[in-house]
Design a protein around this motif. Structure first.
Motif, short mmCIF file in Angstrom:
data_model
loop_
_atom_site.label_atom_id
_atom_site.label_comp_id
_atom_site.label_asym_id
_atom_site.label_seq_id
_atom_site.Cartn_x
_atom_site.Cartn_y
_atom_site.Cartn_z
N PRO A 105 0.80 -1.24 0.00
CA PRO A 105 0.00 0.00 0.00
C PRO A 105 0.83 1.28 0.00
CG PRO A 105 0.09 -0.91 2.21
CD PRO A 105 0.78 -1.90 1.31
N GLU A 106 2.14 1.19 0.20
CA GLU A 106 2.94 2.39 0.43
C GLU A 106 2.91 3.37 -0.74
OE1 GLU A 106 5.07 5.35 1.97
OE2 GLU A 106 4.16 3.65 3.06
N GLU A 107 2.98 2.87 -1.96
CA GLU A 107 2.99 3.77 -3.11
C GLU A 107 1.73 4.61 -3.19
OE1 GLU A 107 3.27 3.64 -8.01
OE2 GLU A 107 3.64 1.82 -6.83
N LEU A 108 0.58 3.99 -2.96
CA LEU A 108 -0.68 4.73 -3.02
C LEU A 108 -0.80 5.68 -1.83
CD1 LEU A 108 -3.22 5.07 -4.70
CD2 LEU A 108 -4.31 3.30 -3.33
N LEU A 109 -0.36 5.23 -0.66
CA LEU A 109 -0.43 6.10 0.52
C LEU A 109 0.44 7.35 0.33
CD1 LEU A 109 -0.25 3.46 3.42
CD2 LEU A 109 -2.23 4.81 2.72
N ALA A 110 1.59 7.18 -0.30
CA ALA A 110 2.49 8.31 -0.51
C ALA A 110 1.85 9.37 -1.40
CB ALA A 110 3.81 7.83 -1.12
N THR A 111 1.00 8.93 -2.32
CA THR A 111 0.35 9.86 -3.24
C THR A 111 -0.53 10.86 -2.51
OG1 THR A 111 0.34 8.16 -4.96
CG2 THR A 111 -1.15 10.03 -5.27
N TYR A 112 -1.16 10.42 -1.42
CA TYR A 112 -2.12 11.27 -0.71
C TYR A 112 -1.62 11.76 0.64
CZ TYR A 112 -5.14 9.62 -4.39
OH TYR A 112 -5.67 9.36 -5.62
N ARG A 113 -0.39 11.42 0.97
CA ARG A 113 0.15 11.83 2.27
C ARG A 113 0.27 13.35 2.36
NH1 ARG A 113 4.41 8.14 2.83
NH2 ARG A 113 2.87 6.73 3.76
N ALA A 114 0.63 14.00 1.26
CA ALA A 114 0.81 15.45 1.29
C ALA A 114 -0.50 16.18 1.55
CB ALA A 114 1.40 15.93 -0.04
N LEU A 115 -1.62 15.54 1.22
CA LEU A 115 -2.93 16.16 1.47
C LEU A 115 -3.40 15.97 2.90
CD1 LEU A 115 -4.81 15.18 -1.81
CD2 LEU A 115 -4.03 17.46 -1.16
N GLY A 116 -2.69 15.15 3.65
CA GLY A 116 -3.08 14.91 5.03
C GLY A 116 -4.31 14.04 5.17
N VAL A 117 -4.57 13.21 4.15
CA VAL A 117 -5.74 12.33 4.21
C VAL A 117 -5.42 11.13 5.10
CG1 VAL A 117 -7.34 10.91 2.88
CG2 VAL A 117 -6.40 13.00 1.88
N PRO A 118 -6.17 10.92 6.19
CA PRO A 118 -5.92 9.75 7.04
C PRO A 118 -6.24 8.47 6.30
CG PRO A 118 -7.94 10.86 7.71
CD PRO A 118 -7.29 11.73 6.68
N SER A 119 -5.64 7.36 6.72
CA SER A 119 -5.83 6.12 5.99
C SER A 119 -5.83 4.92 6.93
CB SER A 119 -4.73 5.94 4.94
OG SER A 119 -3.45 5.89 5.57
N VAL A 120 -6.46 3.85 6.48
CA VAL A 120 -6.44 2.56 7.15
C VAL A 120 -6.23 1.50 6.07
CG1 VAL A 120 -7.81 3.12 9.19
CG2 VAL A 120 -8.97 2.53 7.06
N VAL A 121 -5.62 0.38 6.47
CA VAL A 121 -5.29 -0.67 5.51
C VAL A 121 -5.81 -2.01 6.04
CG1 VAL A 121 -3.45 -1.87 4.27
CG2 VAL A 121 -3.23 0.57 4.78
N THR A 122 -6.46 -2.78 5.18
CA THR A 122 -6.95 -4.10 5.55
C THR A 122 -6.39 -5.15 4.60
OG1 THR A 122 -8.94 -4.12 4.16
CG2 THR A 122 -9.12 -3.06 6.32
N ARG A 123 -6.50 -6.41 5.00
CA ARG A 123 -6.04 -7.51 4.16
C ARG A 123 -6.87 -8.74 4.44
NH1 ARG A 123 -0.19 -8.95 5.05
NH2 ARG A 123 -0.85 -10.95 4.15
N ARG A 124 -6.89 -9.66 3.49
CA ARG A 124 -7.57 -10.93 3.68
C ARG A 124 -6.63 -11.89 4.37
NH1 ARG A 124 -9.41 -11.54 -2.52
NH2 ARG A 124 -7.18 -11.18 -2.70
N ALA A 125 -7.17 -12.76 5.22
CA ALA A 125 -6.35 -13.69 5.96
C ALA A 125 -5.58 -14.62 5.02
CB ALA A 125 -7.21 -14.51 6.93
N SER A 126 -6.24 -15.07 3.96
CA SER A 126 -5.59 -15.92 2.96
C SER A 126 -6.49 -15.98 1.73
CB SER A 126 -5.34 -17.33 3.50
OG SER A 126 -6.58 -18.00 3.71
N ALA A 127 -6.01 -16.64 0.69
CA ALA A 127 -6.79 -16.75 -0.53
C ALA A 127 -8.08 -17.54 -0.31
CB ALA A 127 -5.96 -17.39 -1.63
N THR A 128 -8.05 -18.46 0.64
CA THR A 128 -9.23 -19.28 0.91
C THR A 128 -10.03 -18.78 2.10
OG1 THR A 128 -7.85 -20.77 2.26
CG2 THR A 128 -8.16 -21.34 -0.07
N ASP A 129 -9.37 -18.07 3.00
CA ASP A 129 -10.05 -17.52 4.19
C ASP A 129 -10.35 -16.04 3.94
OD1 ASP A 129 -10.99 -16.72 6.63
OD2 ASP A 129 -9.29 -17.46 7.80
N ARG A 130 -11.62 -15.71 3.81
CA ARG A 130 -12.02 -14.34 3.48
C ARG A 130 -12.11 -13.44 4.71
NH1 ARG A 130 -11.22 -13.17 -1.80
NH2 ARG A 130 -11.74 -14.96 -3.10
N THR A 131 -11.64 -13.89 5.85
CA THR A 131 -11.65 -13.05 7.05
C THR A 131 -10.83 -11.79 6.79
OG1 THR A 131 -11.81 -15.00 8.47
CG2 THR A 131 -11.08 -12.95 9.51
#
Length: 333
Positions: free
Chosen positions: A163-189
């Motif tokens: 996610p770092e490249e995309l976060l860097a794009t909006y960091r200068a605007l001061g937009v807060p962010s959160v990042v999520t991920r899937r547990a695995s390809a088979t586990d959609r948690t």
């Protein structure tokens, strides 16, 4: 020539006179009206919470073409028991604190209210499958700033891309962010939901994003009883399939005064309703630099003697602002 009618003809009878009682402009006060919150809209029926009772209501005729949207605080009369087959009536839409709007295209004069009285716009973007689209993010940010709503960038599927490249794009605007991920390809948690939840407590937040980015999946993780339909991404087009077909507003569990609004996945976000010259107002530090700009300066890249080019602010922040400005003015050029 004789008379056409005689006293024995029906046409001769005197017709009833029109009512002479003048019409009044006074409207009923509806002193018995109850306060309600619109949480869903479907084909002219408004699901409304009245003292935690789910009530189905219609719009009163005096409201005319005035739209009633999810998030509206309204006054309701009639049967508010919530029993099957009952129908109440919305007689007043109270003043909105914020209005998130969009148009179908940049040249569409007809704006559409997405939701009322929200104070946070969570822009949900997948890092892969489908690929992130900066255009929608930029346009959603413009709409949020124009409406006076705080933006929040939520990046999903970080298990597939950094996610770092995309976060860097909006960091200068001061937009807060959160990042999520899937547990695995088979586990959609979804991992990272708690971090998202912390950003939503005490707020009325709108989830906005392209189809297929995991918006409804995230909504279901935050509000398990929501049971919003989820879908995947088309292997040919790389675009998500529409699953949510209408906006719905639900309370965030175990969090007072916290609401989530899930919106249908979108593929375009027109900004015809936003005046380019008003966008600078969302950036007070940059607005100070434009006080002495020449008359008619748009603060874009090609403007001569623009105050933004005289120094005094973070160049990356200026570049980010101008990218948002270009997103709004692309159609005009």
């Amino acid at each position: 020539m004789g008379r056409r009618y005689t006293e024995h003809d029906v046409e001769h009878y005197e017709r009833p006179r029109r009512r002479t009682r003048p019409r009044t402009k006074d409207r009923p006060a509806h002193a018995d009206a109850r306060e309600g919150l619109v949480v869903a809209v479907d084909r002219g029926r408004y699901t409304t919470l009245v003292d935690d009772v789910v009530v189905t209501a219609m719009k009163a005729r005096p409201l005319g073409r005035k739209a009633v949207v999810v998030g509206d605080h309204v006054r309701v009369v009639g049967d508010v028991s919530g029993a099957d087959g009952t129908l109440a009536r919305i007689v007043e839409v109270q003043q909105r604190q914020t209005v998130l709007r969009r148009t179908a295209d940049d040249d569409d004069p007809h704006e559409r209210v997405v939701v009322a009285n929200a104070d946070q716009l969570m822009i949900v973007t997948a890092l892969a499958d489908p690929e992130p689209r900066h255009g929608l993010i930029d346009r959603a940010l413009v709409a949020a700033y124009d409406a006076g709503i705080e933006p929040l960038l939520c990046l999903t599927k970080s298990d597939l891309a950094d996610p770092e490249e995309l976060l860097a794009t909006y960091r200068a605007l001061g937009v807060p962010s959160v990042v999520t991920r899937r547990a695995s390809a088979t586990d959609r948690t979804i991992l990272g939901v708690e971090a998202v939840r912390e950003r939503l407590v005490g707020r009325t937040s709108v989830l906005l994003g392209h189809s297929g980015v995991g918006k409804s999946t995230l909504f279901n993780a935050l509000v398990p009883e929501a049971d919003r339909e989820t879908g995947g991404v088309n292997d040919v087009t790389g675009r998500g399939r529409h699953t949510s077909t209408s906006a719905v507003m639900l309370a965030l569990p175990d969090a007072a005064d916290s609401w989530l609004v899930d919106t249908p996945g979108i593929r375009s976000f027109g900004l015809a309703h936003v005046e380019p010259g008003d966008l600078i107002g969302a950036f007070p530090d940059l607005a100070e630099l434009t006080v002495d700009c020449p008359r008619g300066c748009t603060h874009g890249d090609a403007e001569p003697e623009c105050g933004l080019d005289l120094g005094g602010a973070d160049p990356e922040r200026i570049a980010s602002y101008r990218r948002l400005l270009a997103a709004r003015t692309a159609a005009d050029r």
